[in-house]
Design a protein around this motif. Sequence first.
Motif, PDB file in Angstrom:
ATOM      1  N   VAL A  38      26.474  15.373  54.709  1.00  0.00           N
ATOM      2  CA  VAL A  38      26.665  16.134  55.939  1.00  0.00           C
ATOM      3  C   VAL A  38      25.291  16.345  56.571  1.00  0.00           C
ATOM      4  O   VAL A  38      24.395  16.883  55.932  1.00  0.00           O
ATOM      5  CB  VAL A  38      27.340  17.498  55.680  1.00  0.00           C
ATOM      6  N   HIS A  39      25.147  15.899  57.805  1.00  0.00           N
ATOM      7  CA  HIS A  39      23.902  16.065  58.551  1.00  0.00           C
ATOM      8  C   HIS A  39      24.196  16.786  59.853  1.00  0.00           C
ATOM      9  O   HIS A  39      25.301  16.672  60.399  1.00  0.00           O
ATOM     10  CB  HIS A  39      23.256  14.706  58.854  1.00  0.00           C
ATOM     11  N   GLU A  40      23.188  17.504  60.361  1.00  0.00           N
ATOM     12  CA  GLU A  40      23.325  18.214  61.621  1.00  0.00           C
ATOM     13  C   GLU A  40      22.110  17.915  62.494  1.00  0.00           C
ATOM     14  O   GLU A  40      20.986  17.839  62.000  1.00  0.00           O
ATOM     15  CB  GLU A  40      23.415  19.717  61.359  1.00  0.00           C
ATOM     16  N   LEU A  45      27.496  17.726  64.215  1.00  0.00           N
ATOM     17  CA  LEU A  45      27.575  17.376  62.794  1.00  0.00           C
ATOM     18  C   LEU A  45      27.924  15.905  62.636  1.00  0.00           C
ATOM     19  O   LEU A  45      28.650  15.334  63.446  1.00  0.00           O
ATOM     20  CB  LEU A  45      28.685  18.167  62.101  1.00  0.00           C
ATOM     21  N   GLU A  46      27.436  15.325  61.535  1.00  0.00           N
ATOM     22  CA  GLU A  46      27.841  13.972  61.159  1.00  0.00           C
ATOM     23  C   GLU A  46      28.182  14.012  59.674  1.00  0.00           C
ATOM     24  O   GLU A  46      27.358  14.398  58.856  1.00  0.00           O
ATOM     25  CB  GLU A  46      26.725  12.965  61.421  1.00  0.00           C
ATOM     26  N   SER A  99      35.211  23.381  56.062  1.00  0.00           N
ATOM     27  CA  SER A  99      35.249  24.499  57.006  1.00  0.00           C
ATOM     28  C   SER A  99      34.147  24.239  58.020  1.00  0.00           C
ATOM     29  O   SER A  99      32.986  24.103  57.652  1.00  0.00           O
ATOM     30  CB  SER A  99      34.996  25.821  56.288  1.00  0.00           C
ATOM     31  N   VAL A 100      34.515  24.164  59.283  1.00  0.00           N
ATOM     32  CA  VAL A 100      33.566  23.848  60.350  1.00  0.00           C
ATOM     33  C   VAL A 100      33.350  25.095  61.199  1.00  0.00           C
ATOM     34  O   VAL A 100      34.324  25.678  61.689  1.00  0.00           O
ATOM     35  CB  VAL A 100      34.105  22.683  61.218  1.00  0.00           C
ATOM     36  N   LEU A 118      33.323   5.949  55.969  1.00  0.00           N
ATOM     37  CA  LEU A 118      33.908   6.664  57.089  1.00  0.00           C
ATOM     38  C   LEU A 118      32.862   7.628  57.642  1.00  0.00           C
ATOM     39  O   LEU A 118      32.296   8.422  56.906  1.00  0.00           O
ATOM     40  CB  LEU A 118      35.142   7.452  56.639  1.00  0.00           C
ATOM     41  N   THR A 119      32.602   7.539  58.938  1.00  0.00           N
ATOM     42  CA  THR A 119      31.648   8.433  59.590  1.00  0.00           C
ATOM     43  C   THR A 119      32.387   9.253  60.639  1.00  0.00           C
ATOM     44  O   THR A 119      33.060   8.700  61.503  1.00  0.00           O
ATOM     45  CB  THR A 119      30.502   7.639  60.259  1.00  0.00           C
ATOM     46  N   LEU A 120      32.264  10.571  60.524  1.00  0.00           N
ATOM     47  CA  LEU A 120      32.880  11.497  61.465  1.00  0.00           C
ATOM     48  C   LEU A 120      31.780  12.202  62.248  1.00  0.00           C
ATOM     49  O   LEU A 120      30.811  12.680  61.649  1.00  0.00           O
ATOM     50  CB  LEU A 120      33.724  12.542  60.735  1.00  0.00           C
ATOM     51  N   ARG A 121      31.926  12.264  63.549  1.00  0.00           N
ATOM     52  CA  ARG A 121      30.973  12.977  64.392  1.00  0.00           C
ATOM     53  C   ARG A 121      31.714  14.124  65.067  1.00  0.00           C
ATOM     54  O   ARG A 121      32.724  13.906  65.730  1.00  0.00           O
ATOM     55  CB  ARG A 121      30.361  12.043  65.422  1.00  0.00           C
TER      56      ARG A 121
END
Length: 166
Positions: A38-40, A45-46, A99-100, A118-121
């Motif tokens: 998890v990166h920000e 967020l990514e 939890s976002v 899988l990459t989520l942005r």
Amino acid sequence: MMRFDPFREIEELTQRMDRAFGNGMTTQGARLAPPVDVHEDEQGLELTLDLPGVQPDDIQIEAENQTLTVQAKRDYTRGEGRTAHRVERAYGTFIRTFSVPAKYDLTKVEATFDHGTLTLRVPRSEAAQKRTVQVRTGGQLNAPKTVEAGQNSTAETQGAESTQGA
């Protein structure tokens, strides 16, 4: 960034123990948690998850009530007339829930899947974007200041107090 969830930690520990001792590796109902980074940054967020051997059609992503859930399935198939001497790869249902914080907009999640990754942005919400605010003191316009959404500067707080008292 993410709240501590002791039940998730216990579930992940149980899964690690099962993998270490070879329990439940090929069980169809097994729930496995894929590893994630998890990166920000200023855009949002990514989240990057490893889902090797999973087909894109077998991935479900749900975003609701500040919760992001990724679920995928990798089936174990043993061909007719074949004997399995060793099965070490994980099969079954992979699931991960995050939890976002409210400063991110879950209605604009983007997902890409490439070579088992899988990459989520998740972008920041409009209200959480930094913006420049002009501050006036003594009738003069001072240099603009950048403030984070949801934060009150001293000048804003004092201005609000003085207008309430009038």
